[in-house]
Design an enzyme around this catalytic site. Structure first.
Site, PDB file in Angstrom:
ATOM      1  N   ASP A 101     -56.928 -11.657 108.574  1.00 28.97           N
ATOM      2  CA  ASP A 101     -57.045 -11.967 107.146  1.00 28.97           C
ATOM      3  C   ASP A 101     -58.533 -12.121 106.821  1.00 28.97           C
ATOM      4  OD1 ASP A 101     -54.304 -12.257 107.658  1.00 28.97           O
ATOM      5  OD2 ASP A 101     -54.060 -13.802 106.127  1.00 28.97           O
ATOM      6  N   LYS A 157     -54.234 -10.022  99.457  1.00 35.71           N
ATOM      7  CA  LYS A 157     -53.815 -11.432  99.460  1.00 35.71           C
ATOM      8  C   LYS A 157     -54.561 -12.161  98.353  1.00 35.71           C
ATOM      9  CE  LYS A 157     -54.216 -15.399 102.650  1.00 35.71           C
ATOM     10  NZ  LYS A 157     -54.562 -15.798 104.030  1.00 35.71           N
ATOM     11  N   LYS A 200     -49.598 -10.565  99.704  1.00 31.53           N
ATOM     12  CA  LYS A 200     -49.459 -11.926 100.237  1.00 31.53           C
ATOM     13  C   LYS A 200     -50.025 -12.952  99.262  1.00 31.53           C
ATOM     14  CE  LYS A 200     -50.855 -14.913 104.115  1.00 31.53           C
ATOM     15  NZ  LYS A 200     -51.506 -14.970 105.449  1.00 31.53           N
TER      16      LYS A 200
END
Length: 318
Positions: free
Chosen positions: A155, A218, A254
């Site tokens: 991430d 995300k 996400k």
């Protein structure tokens, strides 16, 4: 995980034409929260689906091998076996989608999951999380270290400065380098949407991130003042849809930060279903970044099975 997104050449013509109608987006997001809700068995089924899409997360300064071990155990046994047995779901292999930790804790996580005989991936934040204000070389080294230690998902955080100053080529190039450093690990790109200034910037940053080869986009680190909100989610999902129509490549989504209740999780699942359809409602293309969400979902499932609510201390901690 789903097939990798190979990305595409940066299309500045596409980026420059974008203008998001903020009042319309906010109005639509407000309507989503007042829509139909699912009840009883349907709700329980949706909540179990949500569990399988959670990246169970700990990103604290006081993380230790022992609380990582506990987190990994909870990821492999997210809902009490007794409850699953009543629902005839005890043999369906329900786990969370991944565990998400700092690079320094990746090795601990791999070890704990291996001891539990579970093959769920370890995701690691990297690239100067959460602010992204570290030199590029340091960010790239951090990705490589996490991958070497066994992280199968990374991430990354973008440099918000590049978005705020309109440096789209710079953003594209930075994310391409991150993608290269990830190797075979899937890359989730955190936009830090609460710090991007406008929904138009959220759309543009989403699109550049996907053009540069992000496998997921995300919303947030969970550390900003404003994290995952429905208007932002709506804009990012529309960007994912536009990118899919143009390239045929599916990119995951996400939301993270501030998603604490079962009701929140159901709202995000409904938004996904409405905007992208059932094929996106699986862990390969949808994740919920959360640390305390699982406790509330398990509590709601306990109520579904027994007709009463458990005290939080009666259910195993995440």
């Amino acid at each position: 995980m789903s097939a990798r997104n190979p990305g595409m050449e940066l299309d500045l013509g596409w980026i420059s034409k974008v203008q998001v109608n903020q009042p319309a987006v906010i109005r639509h997001a407000e309507q989503i929260q007042t829509r139909r809700t699912v009840k009883k068995d349907w709700q329980a089924a949706w909540l179990l689906r949500a569990v399988t899409c959670i990246d169970l997360t700990t990103l604290s300064g006081d993380d230790t091998p022992s609380n990582i071990h506990r987190l990994c155990y909870k990821a492999t046994h997210p809902i009490s076996e007794d409850l699953l047995r009543v629902m005839d779901m005890h043999d369906k292999g329900i786990t969370t989608a991944a565990v998400c930790v700092y690079p320094a804790r990746v090795a601990d996580s791999i070890k704990a999951l291996k001891a539990a005989g579970c093959n769920i991936p370890v995701a690691s934040v990297a690239t100067g999380f959460p602010a992204g204000q570290t030199p590029l070389q340091t960010k790239l080294d951090e990705i490589r270290i996490a991958v070497e230690d066994g992280a199968r998902e990374i991430d990354i955080v973008i440099s918000r400065t590049l978005v705020l100053t309109g440096q789209w080529e710079g953003l594209y190039e930075e994310i391409r380098q991150f993608r290269q450093a990830c190797g075979d690990a899937h890359m989730k790109t955190i936009l830090g949407t609460g710090e991007l200034g406008s929904l138009t910037n959220v759309y543009k940053a989403s699109m550049v991130a996907m053009m540069a080869g992000s496998d997921f986009i995300k919303t947030s680190t969970g550390k900003e003042a404003v994290n995952a909100t429905l208007p932002v989610g709506l804009v990012m999902l529309r960007a994912i849809r536009d990118f899919y129509w143009k390239t045929g490549n599916k990119v995951g989504f996400k939301p993270a930060g501030g998603i604490r209740t079962a009701k929140d999780a159901l709202t995000w699942l409904m938004l996904m279903k409405e905007e992208l359809g059932d094929e996106w409602l699986k862990p390969e293309l949808f994740r919920l970044g959360a640390s305390s969400l699982l406790a509330d979902i398990e509590r709601q499932i306990y109520h579904h099975v027994t007709g009463r609510y458990a005290a939080y201390h009666n259910l195993a901690m995440a």
